[in-house]
Structure formats: structure tokens, C-alpha cells
Design a protein around this motif. Structure first.
Motif, PDB file in Angstrom:
ATOM      1  N   GLY A   1       8.069   7.094   3.230  1.00 14.80           N
ATOM      2  CA  GLY A   1       8.752   5.956   2.581  1.00 14.80           C
ATOM      3  C   GLY A   1       8.076   4.627   2.846  1.00 14.80           C
TER       4      GLY A   1
ATOM      5  N   GLY B   1       6.725 -10.024 -13.072  1.00 13.79           N
ATOM      6  CA  GLY B   1       7.344  -8.816 -12.525  1.00 13.79           C
ATOM      7  C   GLY B   1       8.563  -9.177 -11.704  1.00 13.79           C
TER       8      GLY B   1
ATOM      9  N   VAL C   1       4.007 -11.072 -19.756  1.00 10.55           N
ATOM     10  CA  VAL C   1       2.730 -11.782 -19.808  1.00 10.55           C
ATOM     11  C   VAL C   1       1.813 -10.973 -20.710  1.00 10.55           C
TER      12      VAL C   1
ATOM     13  N   ASP D   1       3.164  -2.735  -5.779  1.00 14.88           N
ATOM     14  CA  ASP D   1       2.476  -1.614  -6.422  1.00 14.88           C
ATOM     15  C   ASP D   1       1.340  -2.073  -7.332  1.00 14.88           C
TER      16      ASP D   1
ATOM     17  N   ALA E   1       3.050  -9.006  -9.944  1.00 14.54           N
ATOM     18  CA  ALA E   1       3.967  -8.103  -9.222  1.00 14.54           C
ATOM     19  C   ALA E   1       4.493  -7.134 -10.259  1.00 14.54           C
ATOM     20  N   ASP E   2       3.592  -6.718 -11.148  1.00 14.35           N
ATOM     21  CA  ASP E   2       3.993  -5.990 -12.349  1.00 14.35           C
ATOM     22  C   ASP E   2       3.770  -4.487 -12.250  1.00 14.35           C
TER      23      ASP E   2
ATOM     24  N   VAL F   1       9.701  -6.465  -5.354  1.00 15.18           N
ATOM     25  CA  VAL F   1       8.636  -7.204  -4.660  1.00 15.18           C
ATOM     26  C   VAL F   1       8.474  -8.605  -5.249  1.00 15.18           C
TER      27      VAL F   1
ATOM     28  N   TYR G   1      15.574   3.798  -1.417  1.00 10.79           N
ATOM     29  CA  TYR G   1      14.385   3.645  -0.575  1.00 10.79           C
ATOM     30  C   TYR G   1      14.757   3.667   0.896  1.00 10.79           C
ATOM     31  N   ALA G   2      13.855   4.213   1.710  1.00 15.07           N
ATOM     32  CA  ALA G   2      13.966   4.048   3.161  1.00 15.07           C
ATOM     33  C   ALA G   2      13.363   2.686   3.465  1.00 15.07           C
TER      34      ALA G   2
ATOM     35  N   GLU H   1       9.924 -11.352 -16.537  1.00 14.40           N
ATOM     36  CA  GLU H   1      10.267  -9.923 -16.452  1.00 14.40           C
ATOM     37  C   GLU H   1      10.645  -9.422 -17.846  1.00 14.40           C
ATOM     38  N   PRO H   2      10.013  -8.306 -18.284  1.00 13.12           N
ATOM     39  CA  PRO H   2      10.307  -7.808 -19.638  1.00 13.12           C
ATOM     40  C   PRO H   2      11.694  -7.201 -19.800  1.00 13.12           C
ATOM     41  N   GLN H   3      12.273  -6.689 -18.700  1.00 14.76           N
ATOM     42  CA  GLN H   3      13.586  -6.053 -18.851  1.00 14.76           C
ATOM     43  C   GLN H   3      14.696  -7.069 -18.585  1.00 14.76           C
TER      44      GLN H   3
ATOM     45  N   GLY I   1       5.868   2.702   0.368  1.00 20.67           N
ATOM     46  CA  GLY I   1       5.420   1.836  -0.731  1.00 20.67           C
ATOM     47  C   GLY I   1       6.140   0.501  -0.852  1.00 20.67           C
ATOM     48  N   LEU I   2       7.448   0.534  -0.956  1.00 20.76           N
ATOM     49  CA  LEU I   2       8.188  -0.716  -1.139  1.00 20.76           C
ATOM     50  C   LEU I   2       8.094  -1.586   0.113  1.00 20.76           C
ATOM     51  N   ASN I   3       8.092  -0.932   1.267  1.00 22.62           N
ATOM     52  CA  ASN I   3       7.991  -1.698   2.524  1.00 22.62           C
ATOM     53  C   ASN I   3       6.685  -2.478   2.593  1.00 22.62           C
TER      54      ASN I   3
HETATM   55  C1  LIG Z   1       9.600   9.478  -5.544  1.00 19.86           C
HETATM   56  C2  LIG Z   1       9.366   8.153  -4.881  1.00 19.86           C
HETATM   57  C3  LIG Z   1      10.050   7.827  -3.718  1.00 19.86           C
HETATM   58  C4  LIG Z   1       9.809   6.597  -3.080  1.00 19.86           C
HETATM   59  N1  LIG Z   1      10.469   6.317  -1.918  1.00 19.86           N
HETATM   60  C5  LIG Z   1      10.206   5.158  -1.265  1.00 19.86           C
HETATM   61  C6  LIG Z   1      10.872   4.844  -0.031  1.00 19.86           C
HETATM   62  O1  LIG Z   1      11.715   5.597   0.490  1.00 19.86           O
HETATM   63  N2  LIG Z   1      10.540   3.670   0.601  1.00 19.86           N
HETATM   64  C7  LIG Z   1       9.602   2.825   0.079  1.00 19.86           C
HETATM   65  O2  LIG Z   1       9.309   1.804   0.711  1.00 19.86           O
HETATM   66  N3  LIG Z   1       8.982   3.079  -1.104  1.00 19.86           N
HETATM   67  C8  LIG Z   1       9.252   4.217  -1.785  1.00 19.86           C
HETATM   68  N4  LIG Z   1       8.630   4.480  -2.978  1.00 19.86           N
HETATM   69  C9  LIG Z   1       7.688   3.471  -3.544  1.00 19.86           C
HETATM   70  C10 LIG Z   1       8.440   2.362  -4.312  1.00 19.86           C
HETATM   71  O3  LIG Z   1       9.219   2.943  -5.332  1.00 19.86           O
HETATM   72  C11 LIG Z   1       7.465   1.339  -4.923  1.00 19.86           C
HETATM   73  O4  LIG Z   1       6.471   1.006  -3.977  1.00 19.86           O
HETATM   74  C12 LIG Z   1       8.205   0.054  -5.334  1.00 19.86           C
HETATM   75  O5  LIG Z   1       9.259   0.339  -6.218  1.00 19.86           O
HETATM   76  C13 LIG Z   1       7.242  -0.961  -5.971  1.00 19.86           C
HETATM   77  O6  LIG Z   1       7.939  -2.136  -6.323  1.00 19.86           O
HETATM   78  P1  LIG Z   1       7.224  -3.274  -7.208  1.00 19.86           P
HETATM   79  O7  LIG Z   1       8.237  -4.366  -7.336  1.00 19.86           O
HETATM   80  O8  LIG Z   1       5.873  -3.595  -6.637  1.00 19.86           O
HETATM   81  O9  LIG Z   1       6.943  -2.591  -8.621  1.00 19.86           O
HETATM   82  P2  LIG Z   1       7.969  -2.124  -9.753  1.00 19.86           P
HETATM   83  O10 LIG Z   1       9.259  -1.672  -9.172  1.00 19.86           O
HETATM   84  O11 LIG Z   1       7.214  -1.161 -10.604  1.00 19.86           O
HETATM   85  O12 LIG Z   1       8.270  -3.468 -10.583  1.00 19.86           O
HETATM   86  C14 LIG Z   1       7.334  -4.027 -11.472  1.00 19.86           C
HETATM   87  C15 LIG Z   1       8.059  -4.941 -12.450  1.00 19.86           C
HETATM   88  O13 LIG Z   1       7.083  -5.584 -13.300  1.00 19.86           O
HETATM   89  C16 LIG Z   1       7.554  -5.600 -14.624  1.00 19.86           C
HETATM   90  N5  LIG Z   1       6.407  -5.750 -15.562  1.00 19.86           N
HETATM   91  C17 LIG Z   1       5.605  -4.787 -16.058  1.00 19.86           C
HETATM   92  N6  LIG Z   1       4.683  -5.324 -16.894  1.00 19.86           N
HETATM   93  C18 LIG Z   1       4.881  -6.666 -16.926  1.00 19.86           C
HETATM   94  C19 LIG Z   1       4.241  -7.787 -17.594  1.00 19.86           C
HETATM   95  N7  LIG Z   1       3.218  -7.619 -18.430  1.00 19.86           N
HETATM   96  N8  LIG Z   1       4.723  -9.040 -17.381  1.00 19.86           N
HETATM   97  C20 LIG Z   1       5.762  -9.239 -16.542  1.00 19.86           C
HETATM   98  N9  LIG Z   1       6.385  -8.216 -15.871  1.00 19.86           N
HETATM   99  C21 LIG Z   1       5.961  -6.951 -16.061  1.00 19.86           C
HETATM  100  C22 LIG Z   1       8.335  -4.291 -14.749  1.00 19.86           C
HETATM  101  O14 LIG Z   1       9.313  -4.348 -15.790  1.00 19.86           O
HETATM  102  C23 LIG Z   1       8.993  -4.170 -13.369  1.00 19.86           C
HETATM  103  O15 LIG Z   1      10.278  -4.767 -13.307  1.00 19.86           O
HETATM  104  C24 LIG Z   1       8.862   5.695  -3.624  1.00 19.86           C
HETATM  105  C25 LIG Z   1       8.185   6.016  -4.823  1.00 19.86           C
HETATM  106  C26 LIG Z   1       8.428   7.233  -5.438  1.00 19.86           C
HETATM  107  C27 LIG Z   1       7.681   7.561  -6.705  1.00 19.86           C
END
Ligand SMILES: Cc1cc2nc3c(=O)[nH]c(=O)nc-3n(C[C@H](O)[C@H](O)[C@H](O)COP(=O)(O)OP(=O)(O)OC[C@H]3O[C@@H](n4cnc5c(N)ncnc54)[C@H](O)[C@@H]3O)c2cc1C
Length: 434
Positions: free
Chosen positions: A323, A26, A146, A313, A188-189, A30, A63-64, A49-51, A325-327
């Protein structure tokens, strides 16, 4: 050099029988934060990362970011590349519909210059990707995903499939598969984490009865770096200040209402939006498409399994109110990096249950507290029964008039009451010395 193609990786430690110390599945914010936070640790990392990188960065989200997140990113050494492109928020106004007692959070409540920043996804991801180019111990296996992992006792075999990026919308053409052997796999996917599911880790949680409409507007008057969290009876309505005269809106409403609102023509949509937004910034103009999301609450029953750790996530998802989730994910990454670095220095096995349990003990209770808080906030403010309305309005008045209560609530929402990762402490101390 970062690679846009899956290549056969070099054998890092053939005598020990593994190719990398850690595979991070991922390359979202994160996963990349974890890879960056491990710079200089001596651990060899594969990032999967797939993309393609440019596509991953193109997500139109903002994001905040809490102070502790910017401190972690500063501790890593990446914040200086992010700071010119983010907007600080210097006040947060929290209100209950039209009720006139507004709680105003100020930077002085945290003895800082700002309460946090609003950052666009592409700014964060690009800065982290650029930073990783300077990390010789990180190898980027992309676009690939993966597809399986097998615990082999002292290591885990991670099976990868390269993806043909010819169809960027649905890049599912798998062109080749191979495997790498690592001491630890990090999931971290994202929220649907295939790695969590394959490991058989179940989750607690529920879908909300609401959807979130996300849209960006240009404002006639400046936003004065004020963020708003307005609780309407239909759900929370957040306004985040972006650079220039722009704001990001996260507008929550019950599913049917949200779908009906999102389907309105531009003029009627803008009129409805202005009614909830208020007139403080003059006329509004839509500058983005409307996106609609279904929020959910999810906590993995475990963050760890044999030679596996989940972060971001993949481990937990919460309602976007406040806000958080990302934090939370950035704090997971900083905590796991700190634990792995220390374990490696002490010549412990970084994938052992003993080491991974330290991560779970640190992050799981803190994340539970925040998930519970966002859930209660959403439920209490969406409830129109008279005793609940009276109680929450008394609560808001108490928060505004009793400063220690306000500061405590703010510190909790900003993630400042938990255990502080070393990376955040390091940059906060450095700033204090200037
Ligand atoms: C409407 C909305 C508003 C939000 N506002 C906020 C905010 O203001 N502040 C805040 O802190 N949070 C906010 N969030 C939450 C935030 O968007 C998420 O918590 C955050 O993006 C999670 O990041 P991540 O890197 O864990 O996951 P993701 O961003 O989902 O990244 C996961 C990655 O894993 C990759 N992946 C998937 N499958 C595989 C595999 N099999 N092998 C390898 N890689 C894979 C994907 O391509 C992707 O790049 C908000 C969410 C929503 C829905």
C-alpha cells in the motif's frame, strides 16, 4: 466558493502578467493535498479537474494510509474531519503462504497508537474538497481539463477546455476553451498523465505479469484491527480492516488466473477467497463488485521541466503490495508545498529550475527506493525456486526474532526513513506535547 463550472478567472497579478501563481491539473487526493498544504502561503492557485467533484469522490477505492500521511494531513488541518471515518490498524501480519512463522508488526515498534489507517477514497476526497472551500486563494475550475500548455519564459500559458458533465461516464463534450497564465503548472493528473506526455518526459518501468482483484467482504467475527499481507505463490494477498465488520481485499494473481477467478460465480469465488483469507474471521459475505486492475511500475525520468512539476501517480506508479502509491503521492505534495512556500517567502521565482530541482532531489530517490522495494517484494515472494524460498523464510524468521531489523523494515515501509516534511513534523511535535 467552489465552482462546478469553468469561469473566466480573476487576474491575480496583472502587472506581473499572470492570473495565478500555480495551476494544479488533477483534483485527485494528491492534487488536493498540495492545494490544501499551500493554504495561507499567499500563493494563488487554480485547481483543474475534468470530473465534477461529486463524481471524483464516488470512486469505490480504499487505501492503507501510513502514519506519516496522517501526520501530513493533520499538519494541514484536515485530519480531524477524516479521523472519525477511518479504521486504524493495530497489527500487521506478514506471512509466506502457509509457512507458520508470521512476522507481527505492532504499534509499539513505532512507539505509536496505530501502525496506520484504512481510509476510503470518498472520505479523503470529501474532507479535502470541504477544506478547500475555506481557502480563499484556491479557485476550482471544474469540470475542465488541461489541453495544452506553452512555456513563455517567465510564465506558462495553460489552455483549458470546459467539459459538459451531461454524460458522467464519458464526459468528453468540450464546450469552451480558454487559457490562464501561471508561474508554475503542477501535473497531478494520474498515471497516464497527459501533462507528462505533452512535456515529452519519458518513463522507466514495466507492466507486471499479474492482475489485482479488489473486493470488499463482510466478516462474521471482528477483524480486531489487524491487517494481513499474505504472500501466496500466485502473488500478494492483502486484507485491510474497514469500519464495522468489513475488510477490503487486494488479491494478486497472474493475469489469466485473476481473470478466471474474477469471472467465478459468487459461491465459488467466495470459496476460493476463503481458502486464501483463512477462517480467523468466520464466514465471509461479498459486499461489493469485483474490480480488476493491472499493476505496473513506472518512474518518470524527470519530475520537473520548464515551469512544470509532476506529483503522485503522474510521477511514479508502483505495485500495490505494501500500500505505497498514494502515500508516496501525499509525501510528494507535502514536499513540493514546503519548497514552494519557502521559495515564495524568500521572494524566489517558484517556477524556476533552481526551485523545482530541490523538489526532484528530495522526492525522486526516495520514491525510487520504495518502487524498487515493492518490486523485489513481489518478485521474491512469487518465486518458488527452493533457494529463494529458503532465503526468504530465513529472512522472515530473522525479522521476527531480531527486533531492530523488524523496526527498520517497518520504518522503511511506513516512509519514516526519508526526509520528514515540515507538515508531518509539526503535527507529530504537537501530539508529543499533549
Ligand atoms: C488495486 C490498487 C490498490 C491500491 N492500494 C493502495 C493503498 O492501500 N495505499 C496506497 O497508498 N496506494 C494504493 N494504491 C495506489 C493509489 O490508488 C494511487 O497511487 C493514487 O490513487 C494516486 O492518486 P493521484 O491523485 O496521484 O492520481 P489519481 O487518483 O489518478 O487522480 C488524477 C486526477 O487527475 C485528473 N485528470 C486527468 N487528466 C487531466 C487533465 N488533462 N487535466 C486535469 N486533470 C486531469 C483525473 O480526473 C483525476 O481526478 C492502490 C492502487 C491500486 C491499483
Amino acid at each position: 466558493m467552489l465552482q462546478e463550472q469553468l469561469v473566466r478567472p480573476p487576474i491575480a497579478s496583472p502587472s506581473l502578467g499572470y492570473d495565478y501563481d500555480i495551476a494544479i491539473a488533477g483534483g485527485g487526493i494528491v492534487g488536493l493535498t498540495l492545494a490544501c498544504a499551500l493554504k495561507g502561503s499567499g500563493l494563488k492557485i487554480a485547481l483543474i479537474e475534468p470530473q465534477p467533484q461529486s463524481q471524483a469522490a464516488a470512486k469505490g477505492q480504499a487505501y492503507a494510509l501510513h502514519l506519516i500521511s496522517s501526520q501530513i494531513l493533520a499538519g494541514i488541518g484536515v485530519w480531524s474531519a477524516i479521523a472519525p471515518w477511518v479504521e486504524p490498524f493495530k497489527q500487521v501480519r506478514m506471512s509466506d503462504g502457509d509457512y507458520p512463522h508470521v512476522v507481527e508488526f505492532q504499534p509499539s515498534d513505532l512507539q505509536s497508537q496505530a501502525l496506520g489507517h484504512v481510509a476510503e477514497h470518498r472520505v479523503l476526497l470529501q474532507a479535502l474538497q470541504d477544506f478547500l472551500q475555506k481557502c480563499p486563494d484556491v479557485e476550482w475550475l471544474c469540470p475542465a481539463q488541461v489541453i495544452a500548455s506553452h512555456d513563455q519564459g517567465d510564465r506558462v500559458e495553460v489552455q483549458l477546455a470546459a467539459i459538459e458533465a451531461s454524460d458522467p461516464v464519458n464526459p468528453t463534450d468540450i464546450t469552451g476553451a480558454e487559457s490562464i497564465r501561471v508561474r508554475l503548472l503542477v501535473g497531478a493528473d494520474g498515471a497516464r498523465s497527459p501533462i507528462r506526455e505533452r512535456a515529452g518526459i519519458s518513463t522507466h518501468g514495466w507492466d507486471y505479469w499479474q492482475s489485482c482483484i479488489v473486493v470488499t467482504v463482510a466478516t462474521e467475527k471482528p477483524h480486531d484491527n489487524i491487517a494481513y499481507e499474505k504472500f501466496w505463490s500466485s502473488g500478494p494477498f492483502a486484507i485491510l480492516p474497514l469500519p464495522g465488520h468489513h475488510c477490503r481485499i487486494v488479491w494478486t494473481a497472474p493475469h489469466a488466473e485473476a481473470e478466471a477467478i474474477a469471472a467465478l460465480d459468487d459461491q465459488t469465488f467466495l470459496a476460493e477467497l476463503t481458502r486464501r483469507f483463512g477462517s480467523q474471521m468466520g464466514q465471509l459475505r461479498l459486499t461489493s463488485q469485483r474490480f480488476i486492475f493491472s499493476p505496473r511500475l513506472m518512474q518518470s525520468r524527470r519530475y520537473i521541466a520548464d515551469r512544470l512539476a509532476l506529483i503522485g501517480d503522474a510521477a511514479h506508479v508502483c505495485h500495490p503490495v505494501g500500500g505505497q502509491g498514494l502515500n508516496l503521492g501525499i509525501r510528494d505534495a507535502a514536499a513540493l508545498a514546503e519548497i514552494l512556500r519557502t521559495a515564495h517567502q524568500q521572494q524566489q521565482d517558484i517556477g524556476s529550475a533552481q526551485v523545482l530541482r530541490r523538489y526532484q532531489r528530495w522526492r525522486s530517490p526516495e520514491n525510487w527506493a520504495t518502487l524498487g522495494f515493492t518490486d523485489i517484494l513481489d518478485r521474491v515472494f512469487s518465486n518458488q525456486s527452493l533457494p529463494v524460498v529458503v532465503a526468504r523464510r530465513l529472512g522472515l524468521r530473522a525479522m521476527q526474532t531480531i527486533p531492530p531489523l523488524k523496526v527498520l523494515s517497518l520504518k522503511f515501509m511506513a516512509g519514516l526513513l526519508g526526509r520528514t516534511p515540515e507538515l508531518a513534523r509539526k503535527s507529530a511535535d504537537a501530539k508529543a506535547k499533549v
